[in-house]
Design an enzyme around this catalytic site. Structure first.
Site, PDB file in Angstrom:
ATOM      1  N   ASP A   1     -11.700  -6.477  22.052  1.00  0.00           N
ATOM      2  CA  ASP A   1     -10.796  -6.277  23.182  1.00  0.00           C
ATOM      3  C   ASP A   1     -11.509  -5.638  24.369  1.00  0.00           C
ATOM      4  OD1 ASP A   1      -8.150  -6.141  24.489  1.00  0.00           O
ATOM      5  OD2 ASP A   1      -8.439  -3.978  24.257  1.00  0.00           O
TER       6      ASP A   1
ATOM      7  N   CYS B   1       0.837  -1.203   0.000  1.00  0.00           N
ATOM      8  CA  CYS B   1       0.000   0.000   0.000  1.00  0.00           C
ATOM      9  C   CYS B   1       0.870   1.250   0.000  1.00  0.00           C
ATOM     10  CB  CYS B   1      -0.899   0.029   1.233  1.00  0.00           C
ATOM     11  SG  CYS B   1      -2.363  -0.981   1.079  1.00  0.00           S
ATOM     12  N   HIS B   2       0.401   2.236  -0.739  1.00  0.00           N
ATOM     13  CA  HIS B   2       1.061   3.537  -0.741  1.00  0.00           C
ATOM     14  C   HIS B   2       0.592   4.343   0.465  1.00  0.00           C
ATOM     15  CE1 HIS B   2       1.349   2.317  -4.959  1.00  0.00           C
ATOM     16  NE2 HIS B   2       2.411   3.099  -5.012  1.00  0.00           N
TER      17      HIS B   2
ATOM     18  N   MET C   1      -8.282  -0.323   0.888  1.00  0.00           N
ATOM     19  CA  MET C   1      -7.538  -1.051   1.923  1.00  0.00           C
ATOM     20  C   MET C   1      -7.598  -0.293   3.250  1.00  0.00           C
ATOM     21  SD  MET C   1      -6.858  -3.759   0.412  1.00  0.00           S
ATOM     22  CE  MET C   1      -6.091  -4.502   1.834  1.00  0.00           C
ATOM     23  N   GLU C   2      -7.568   1.024   3.186  1.00  0.00           N
ATOM     24  CA  GLU C   2      -7.686   1.834   4.394  1.00  0.00           C
ATOM     25  C   GLU C   2      -9.051   1.638   5.045  1.00  0.00           C
ATOM     26  OE1 GLU C   2      -4.232   3.332   2.222  1.00  0.00           O
ATOM     27  OE2 GLU C   2      -6.233   2.727   1.572  1.00  0.00           O
TER      28      GLU C   2
END
Length: 169
Positions: free
Chosen positions: A138, A88-89, A123-124
């Site tokens: 969590d 990824c950039h 992707m982000e």
């Protein structure tokens, strides 16, 4: 061949953008691509016990505000995607929107990412969703565990890209 052609599947194995002729991995060169306004929307959900969802809704989880903490985690993940996904950039994030929906037995998270640049931001958005949902897990794991310390009712599911769009700046 453009990155979009590779995504659309209009390519042969010889035209893969992330490998060299020798088969070595490489980052795609986007230097010659024009800047575009880009937007991606991803979504996913975490399946939980009904009592856990009620505790989230009523802000009664011992660790604190689950959704506020998950929102921060999702935004952080979006901003750091280039550090965890090797090809990824690093892109200039112009906006991140997180939207949580609570059902009887699950929490859904939708992440919208916007950028102006040479490559997409799906992707982000995916990283935002998965990290945000991991933060939820969590925060509630103490109440989700069974007597053996397992998580029989807990699961992150249905993570996917809902939309990817671009238009010339």
């Amino acid at each position: 061949m453009s990155e979009d052609e590779a995504i659309d599947g209009n390519t042969d194995a010889d035209d893969l953008t992330h490998t060299t002729a020798e088969g070595d991995v490489q980052m795609v060169d986007v230097g010659d691509k024009p800047d575009s306004d880009r937007r991606a929307v991803a979504v996913g959900e975490i399946r939980l016990r009904r009592s856990t969802v009620d505790a989230i809704r009523d802000d009664e989880v011992g660790k604190g505000d689950v959704l506020a903490t998950a929102r921060i985690g999702a935004i952080q993940a979006v901003k750091h995607t280039w550090e965890t996904i090797p090809m990824c950039h690093q892109i200039p994030i112009t906006n991140v929107d997180t939207d949580f929906s609570l059902a009887e037995d699950r929490v859904e998270l939708r992440v919208t990412v916007e950028t102006t640049g040479k490559t997409g931001c799906e992707m982000e958005a995916l990283e935002g969703v998965t990290t945000g949902l991991n933060v939820v897990w969590d925060m509630v794991k103490a109440v989700e565990k069974d007597d053996e310390g397992q998580y029989p009712d807990t699961g992150i599911e249905n993570v996917r890209v809902l939309q990817k769009a671009k238009r010339r700046s």
